[in-house]
Enzyme design. Structure first.
Site, PDB file in Angstrom:
ATOM      1  N   GLU A  19       0.848  -1.198   0.000  1.00  0.00           N
ATOM      2  CA  GLU A  19       0.000   0.000   0.000  1.00  0.00           C
ATOM      3  C   GLU A  19       0.885   1.250   0.000  1.00  0.00           C
ATOM      4  OE1 GLU A  19      -2.708   1.567  -0.089  1.00  0.00           O
ATOM      5  OE2 GLU A  19      -4.421   0.241   0.277  1.00  0.00           O
ATOM      6  N   ARG A 102      -7.511   1.290  12.224  1.00  0.00           N
ATOM      7  CA  ARG A 102      -6.108   1.679  12.013  1.00  0.00           C
ATOM      8  C   ARG A 102      -6.068   2.707  10.898  1.00  0.00           C
ATOM      9  NH1 ARG A 102      -5.063  -0.212   7.074  1.00  0.00           N
ATOM     10  NH2 ARG A 102      -5.820  -2.270   6.451  1.00  0.00           N
ATOM     11  N   ASN A 104      -5.183   4.185   7.358  1.00  0.00           N
ATOM     12  CA  ASN A 104      -5.099   3.558   6.035  1.00  0.00           C
ATOM     13  C   ASN A 104      -4.479   4.560   5.075  1.00  0.00           C
ATOM     14  OD1 ASN A 104      -5.747   1.108   4.560  1.00  0.00           O
ATOM     15  ND2 ASN A 104      -7.302   2.281   3.467  1.00  0.00           N
ATOM     16  N   ASN A 149      -9.950   6.102   1.704  1.00  0.00           N
ATOM     17  CA  ASN A 149      -9.017   5.732   0.636  1.00  0.00           C
ATOM     18  C   ASN A 149      -9.011   6.793  -0.472  1.00  0.00           C
ATOM     19  OD1 ASN A 149      -7.234   3.610   0.053  1.00  0.00           O
ATOM     20  ND2 ASN A 149      -8.856   2.106   0.417  1.00  0.00           N
ATOM     21  N   ASP A 202      -9.640   2.060  -4.792  1.00  0.00           N
ATOM     22  CA  ASP A 202      -8.697   2.053  -3.672  1.00  0.00           C
ATOM     23  C   ASP A 202      -7.835   3.309  -3.791  1.00  0.00           C
ATOM     24  OD1 ASP A 202      -6.764   1.209  -1.710  1.00  0.00           O
ATOM     25  OD2 ASP A 202      -7.478  -0.817  -1.976  1.00  0.00           O
TER      26      ASP A 202
HETATM   27  O1  LIG Z   1      -7.310  -3.393   4.170  1.00  0.00           O
HETATM   28  C1  LIG Z   1      -7.562  -2.910   3.126  1.00  0.00           C
HETATM   29  O2  LIG Z   1      -8.710  -3.302   2.496  1.00  0.00           O
HETATM   30  C2  LIG Z   1      -9.235  -2.466   1.548  1.00  0.00           C
HETATM   31  C3  LIG Z   1     -10.307  -3.048   0.653  1.00  0.00           C
HETATM   32  S1  LIG Z   1     -11.875  -3.068   1.376  1.00  0.00           S
HETATM   33  O3  LIG Z   1     -11.980  -2.028   2.378  1.00  0.00           O
HETATM   34  O4  LIG Z   1     -11.996  -4.378   1.995  1.00  0.00           O
HETATM   35  O5  LIG Z   1     -12.876  -2.879   0.340  1.00  0.00           O
HETATM   36  C4  LIG Z   1      -8.123  -1.967   0.766  1.00  0.00           C
HETATM   37  O6  LIG Z   1      -8.578  -1.324  -0.293  1.00  0.00           O
HETATM   38  C5  LIG Z   1      -7.322  -1.108   1.642  1.00  0.00           C
HETATM   39  O7  LIG Z   1      -6.578  -0.167   0.962  1.00  0.00           O
HETATM   40  C6  LIG Z   1      -6.585  -1.973   2.488  1.00  0.00           C
HETATM   41  O8  LIG Z   1      -5.755  -1.289   3.352  1.00  0.00           O
END
Ligand SMILES: O=C1O[C@H](CS(=O)(=O)O)[C@@H](O)[C@H](O)[C@H]1O
Length: 297
Positions: A19, A102, A104, A149, A202
């Site tokens: 990420e 947490r 992101n 995001n 994302d």
């Molecule tokens: O943990 C994460 O998951 C998401 C996808 S979702 O929230 O499950 O749709 C991901 O896009 C994110 O960036 C990541 O950290």
């Protein structure tokens, strides 16, 4: 709509949840994180050298810091890291239930403030938020989110893009670069899950033409949208879960994308063994430079 060029793997990193790529203009290197691997990574495209710096907790986002080191969003809050990725000072605690939340995705604004949001892990009630951090402290910009995001700014800095991934939606806001205030939120893009395609927005970046590049998690591709939200092109990659894009290279014409492997079905990982890798492709229109975090902003 065009469908080329495509990405190639530049680092078979086997990250669990790659990420947060961010290009360091000073170092001409790419930093990125492995959230579940609890690591801050550095990739030097000139030499191919890769380095991983271990962290004591999950790291969701990072940005180089003016004056040295980094700002990073960890589970416990926004932290200043030193140049070796070691947490030095907690700048702002995560005000949510840290057992279920947490940090992101994050991005600096044109003035060097840091915007970062959280992820509501149980995905039960939309308890995540988007925050702004500057010398005044931490402020809430948006709430009611599942997974904050897709942060990116228009070329004039007056539009902020922001996605809530599980709702398949990117919103845009009027943004005041002088104050960091947001207003007038509206839907920019809403994708439709259909025919088994659950590709959803994302992490993102904007190019010099103001187009919004979005990594489509579980979509196996990156999409480019016009400033009006029209889909212009799609770019496949050999990983089902791209997570965030960033422009890099001396001319900002290399588009990097991180990917995830954690939680993916075994048959998918067998078919797409580079899942968790770092991918790149050359683009015609350069990206916008992302400024470092400025502690004085
Ligand atoms: O943990 C994460 O998951 C998401 C996808 S979702 O929230 O499950 O749709 C991901 O896009 C994110 O960036 C990541 O950290």
């Amino acid at each position: 709509m065009t469908a080329t060029p495509a990405f190639t793997c530049v680092l078979d990193a086997r990250a669990r949840l790659g990420e947060g790529p961010v290009w360091s203009l000073d170092e001409q290197a790419l930093y990125w994180v492995d959230i579940k691997g609890k690591a801050l990574n550095r990739f030097d495209p000139a030499t191919g050298a890769a380095r991983a710096m271990a962290l004591p907790e999950e790291i969701g986002c990072v940005a180089p810091r003016k004056g040295g080191g980094f700002i990073a969003g960890l589970r416990s809050g926004l932290w200043q890291l030193d140049g070796e990725g070691r947490p030095v000072t907690c700048l702002a605690a995560n005000p949510e239930d840290q057992g279920a939340s947490r940090f992101n995705d994050g991005k600096t604004d044109p003035a060097g403030r840091y915007l970062a949001g959280t992820l509501d892990e149980p995905k039960a009630g939309g308890k995540a938020h988007l925050y702004r951090y500057d010398r005044r402290g931490l402020a809430v910009l948006a709430g009611g989110l599942l997974t904050s995001n897709g942060l990116a700014f228009s070329p004039d800095g007056r539009t902020l893009y922001h996605a809530d991934t599980p709702t398949f939606t990117v919103r845009r806001y009027r943004y005041d670069p002088a104050t960091g205030a947001v207003s007038d939120g509206e839907v920019f893009v809403r994708l439709e899950p259909k025919d088994g395609d659950r590709g959803r927005p994302d992490g993102a970046a904007v190019d010099a033409e103001g187009c919004y590049w979005s990594a489509l998690y579980e979509g196996g591709r990156v999409a480019r949208f016009s400033p009006e939200g029209v889909l212009l092109s799609e770019h496949p990659l050999p990983a089902r879960c791209p997570t965030m894009v960033a422009f890099g290279g001396p001319d900002l014409r290399t588009l990097y994308v991180t990917t995830a492997s954690a939680g993916r079905p075994a048959d998918e990982l067998e078919r797409l063994p580079q899942s968790g890798g770092l991918f790149a492709m050359t683009v015609d229109v350069p990206g916008l430079p992302v400024p470092p975090f400025d502690p004085a902003a």
